[in-house]
Design an enzyme around this catalytic site. Structure first.
Site, short mmCIF file in Angstrom:
data_model
loop_
_atom_site.label_atom_id
_atom_site.label_comp_id
_atom_site.label_asym_id
_atom_site.label_seq_id
_atom_site.Cartn_x
_atom_site.Cartn_y
_atom_site.Cartn_z
CD GLU A 279 -2.19 2.19 -3.43
OE1 GLU A 279 -3.36 2.51 -3.69
OE2 GLU A 279 -1.74 2.17 -2.27
CG ASP B 199 -1.76 1.21 1.36
OD1 ASP B 199 -2.64 1.39 0.50
OD2 ASP B 199 -1.56 2.00 2.31
#
Length: 724
Positions: free
Chosen positions: A379, A343
């Site tokens: 990401e 993330d």
């Protein structure tokens, strides 16, 4: 209580069959107390007197699995200088492998008074924080083996442990919303039907429920609020939170592996649940604030925030980096997971200020013999300056390709001048990845993910509808690149419903047949809706859960069929980028590996790409000379394919190319009408319906089947008799 010196490594609580070794890093601590709790909540404090290289440690021979514990760290409390030690706060072990209970947001969890932040709060927080748990590390893996599926054959299914299983009618009620639910045979059967090779679970590291959400009657559904980087989230356990969650998680992984499915974790190493300078003291703040967090250099009472959550983990400090690497290694070696999706990964590369692909974190991953061998998915952005880094990660990494998402959405909603961009994304985004020595599979392609509209909502809503989140619609992305096809939300208009069903099939087909690694959002294959909510982070409710009883069965079957087409034909999952040129060729030249075609059947030239009003095109994919990993480098002969994309609101007649491409073609997929294996001759005209895709395969004369009938046996005997 009997105490032995113990060892400084490994960090955390390590049970060896006889007792437990405890080790905690703190460079700033002046005294450290290990706090043990019995079932009645009675606390026993054990002072750690052994210190090696800033690691405080002891071995307790009488302590075993199920023991709850925490730490109290004595040291400087000087927020202006970045120090926040406070022995009145019970602290979670950063290396805890399980956590019990939940925090209740009592004021004692904070180091300041709510009414006056300048006033220190020294109330004891032990009764209100979570407790670390000593676990039994032993587990019967029963010969578990990693599936080891190469990227080129990977199909990822992004799923939420609770959302996927909470409403599944075949799962026992006690197991719904848990790891055991994910491992249920009915869920695995569904994944196998879809051709899924990897399930990517949204955060399962122990996370914290936000007080702001709880006050609104909401919950942190997504889980991007980590407190324990080695602990499986205890609410997803059907069997208990005193270490049982670890055993249940392992059993889930074992079941997935037995079915040939990999397990990838969505991990949040960029920040923790402790927030900014006004947040609670739960763990890292009270242990060594300056070591674990990026502080503002000129005013270290405040935190650098590249994540939008209040703090950022300090990847410049060796012990913070060690925590990340130890966590990753633990999940691979002990929990047997097969990869990670990071993330806001750009924040992990901010060793100083700018995002740096040569930062220490990437060097450590590259050199680690364990972590470097699993799937690593970034990401590739954060909220800091220069944070959008799609295409800029090191060669070993793959990336969520946000440009694929945006371009495919724009193409199918009819935005002008997207042909060239669409072609690039469909063929693996060579412009992003080829120059960094990466393969087409560096692109993790997706049209929808947890963050945003579901696929059904993408074709049903022009605007977000986030009223249920309690933020007056201010939250969530406003530019969704969606199109409702004439009516906002639900409708009983059969024409619009048919178009929406077709558009979902167009998006699924484009996703699964593009070069790269496809990622499907859970429930998209069965028509899941969130009623226009594009930010379900706080919706731990039926709004975000998968409604299996409302599944669109024809859409599931369609998705499975496209997935099988991808699986059976390496043309759609090439190991190398295309290198054919989109130019007109002389007669008799070899066919290129790819050719883009206009509706009249001729190769596209420069002017065709620049036509802003064009909404349709064809592509020829040469099945000759495919290379696949695992085939020792030999070339695999596949069938040639033609794909026609029509994003117009009207049908378009396409002329099949001349017979140098193939003498005849058969339709294997049509998002408007189905499948038609009737041969179509080269040069013939074929109508392609509005907003649809037609996939054609080079036709081959069927091989004559051997006659195995009784009559054939009789003929043979008679023929033999005549010969004699």
């Amino acid at each position: 209580m009997e105490t032995w010196p113990g060892r400084a490594y490994p960090l955390g609580a390590t049970y060896d069959g006889d007792g437990t070794n405890f080790a905690l890093f703190s460079e700033v601590a002046e005294k450290v107390e290990l706090c043990l709790f019995d079932d009645a909540g009675t606390e026993t404090r054990v002072r750690l007197t052994e210190v090696d290289a800033n690691v405080w440690h002891a071995y307790l021979p009488d302590v075993g699995p199920g023991q709850q514990y925490g730490y109290r760290v004595h040291g400087p409390f000087d927020p202006a200088s970045g120090h926040r030690c406070d022995p009145s706060k019970l602290l979670v072990d950063p290396y805890a492998k399980a956590l019990s209970g939940a925090i209740d947001w009592d004021p004692s969890l904070f180091d300041h008074d709510f009414d006056d932040p300048e006033v220190r709060n020294q109330d004891d927080s032990a009764a209100h924080n979570m407790r670390s748990v000593v676990i039994n590390p032993y587990f019967d893996w029963r010969g578990d083996r990693r599936p080891g599926i190469p990227y080129s054959r990977t199909l990822i299914y992004e799923a939420h442990v609770k959302g996927l299983t909470q409403l599944h009618p075949d799962i026992p009620e006690a197991q719904r919303g848990t790891y055991a639910g994910v491992a249920h045979p009915s869920v695995i059967a569904h994944l196998k039907r879809l051709g899924v090779t990897a399930i990517e679970l949204m955060p399962v590291h122990q996370f914290v429920q936000d007080s702001v959400l709880l006050e609104k009657g909401l919950r942190n559904y997504w889980g991007y609020n980590t407190l324990g980087f080695l602990a499986p989230h205890n609410e997803y356990s059907s069997s208990g939170d005193r270490g049982e969650q670890v055993q249940e998680f392992k059993a889930m992984v074992r079941a997935m592996h037995a079915a040939g499915i990999e397990v990838i974790l969505d991990v949040v190493y960029n920040h923790t649940a402790e927030g900014n300078h006004l947040g609670p003291t739960l763990s890292f703040k009270g242990i060594d604030n300056e070591a674990y967090y990026r502080l503002v250099e000129d005013d270290p009472q405040y935190y650098m925030d590249y994540t939008g959550t209040g703090n950022t983990l300090n990847v410049r400090h060796p012990h913070s980096l060690q925590l990340i690497m130890d966590s990753l290694r633990y999940w691979v070696t002990e929990m047997h997971v097969d990869g990670f999706r990071f993330d806001l990964a750009a924040s992990l590369a901010r060793e100083f200020y700018d995002v740096d692909r040569l930062s220490s974190f990437f060097e450590l991953v590259q050199q680690d013999p364990v972590v470097s061998q699993v799937k690593l998915i970034a990401e590739p952005w954060d909220v800091g300056p220069g944070g959008y880094q799609v295409g800029n990660f090191p060669p070993q990494w793959t990336e969520w390709n946000g440009k694929f998402r945006d371009t495919v959405r724009d193409f199918w909603r009819g935005e002008p001048a997207t042909l060239g961009e669409f072609a690039s994304r469909f063929t693996g985004s060579a412009d992003l990845y080829e120059n960094s020595a990466r393969r087409p599979f560096a692109s993790i392609n997706f049209v929808t993910a947890h963050d945003g509209f579901t696929m059904r909502d993408l074709v049903s809503y022009n605007e977000k509808h986030n009223e249920a989140n309690g933020e007056d619609g201010r939250d969530g992305e406003s530019h969704n690149r969606s199109y409702n096809l004439g009516v906002e939300g639900p409708t009983d208009d059969p024409e619009i419903l048919e178009l929406r069903a077709r558009q979902q099939r167009n998006l699924i087909t484009t996703l699964l047949l593009s070069q790269g690694v496809p990622m499907l959002l859970h429930g998209d294959e069965l028509g899941r809706t969130q009623e226009g909510n594009n930010n379900g982070y706080a919706q731990d409710t039926p709004l975000s859960w998968v409604h299996w009883d409302e599944a669109d069965e024809p859409l599931i079957e369609f998705t499975a069929r496209v997935s099988r087409l991808r699986r059976d034909h390496p043309t759609f999952r090439r190991w190398v980028f295309f290198d054919g040129r989109t130019v007109r060729r002389g007669e008799g030249d070899p066919l290129p590996d790819i050719a883009w075609l206009t509706p009249d059947g001729s190769p596209m030239d420069e002017s065709d790409w620049q036509t802003s009003y064009a909404r349709s095109l064809g592509v020829f994919l040469n099945g000759q000379g495919i290379r696949e990993r695992g085939s020792r480098g030999q070339r695999i002969v596949d069938r040639n394919f033609l794909l026609y994309f029509n994003a117009h609101s009207e049908p378009v007649d396409f002329t099949l190319p001349e017979d140098e491409y193939a003498s005849a073609w058969e339709i294997v997929l049509n998002t408007a009408d189905g499948r038609d294996l009737t041969p179509r001759e080269a040069g013939s005209t074929m109508p392609v319906e509005a907003r649809s895709i037609v996939v054609l395969r080079e036709w081959q004369e069927p091989e004559a089947e051997a006659d195995w009938s009784p009559a054939a046996s009789v003929r043979r005997l008679l023929e033999k008799g005549d010969a004699e």
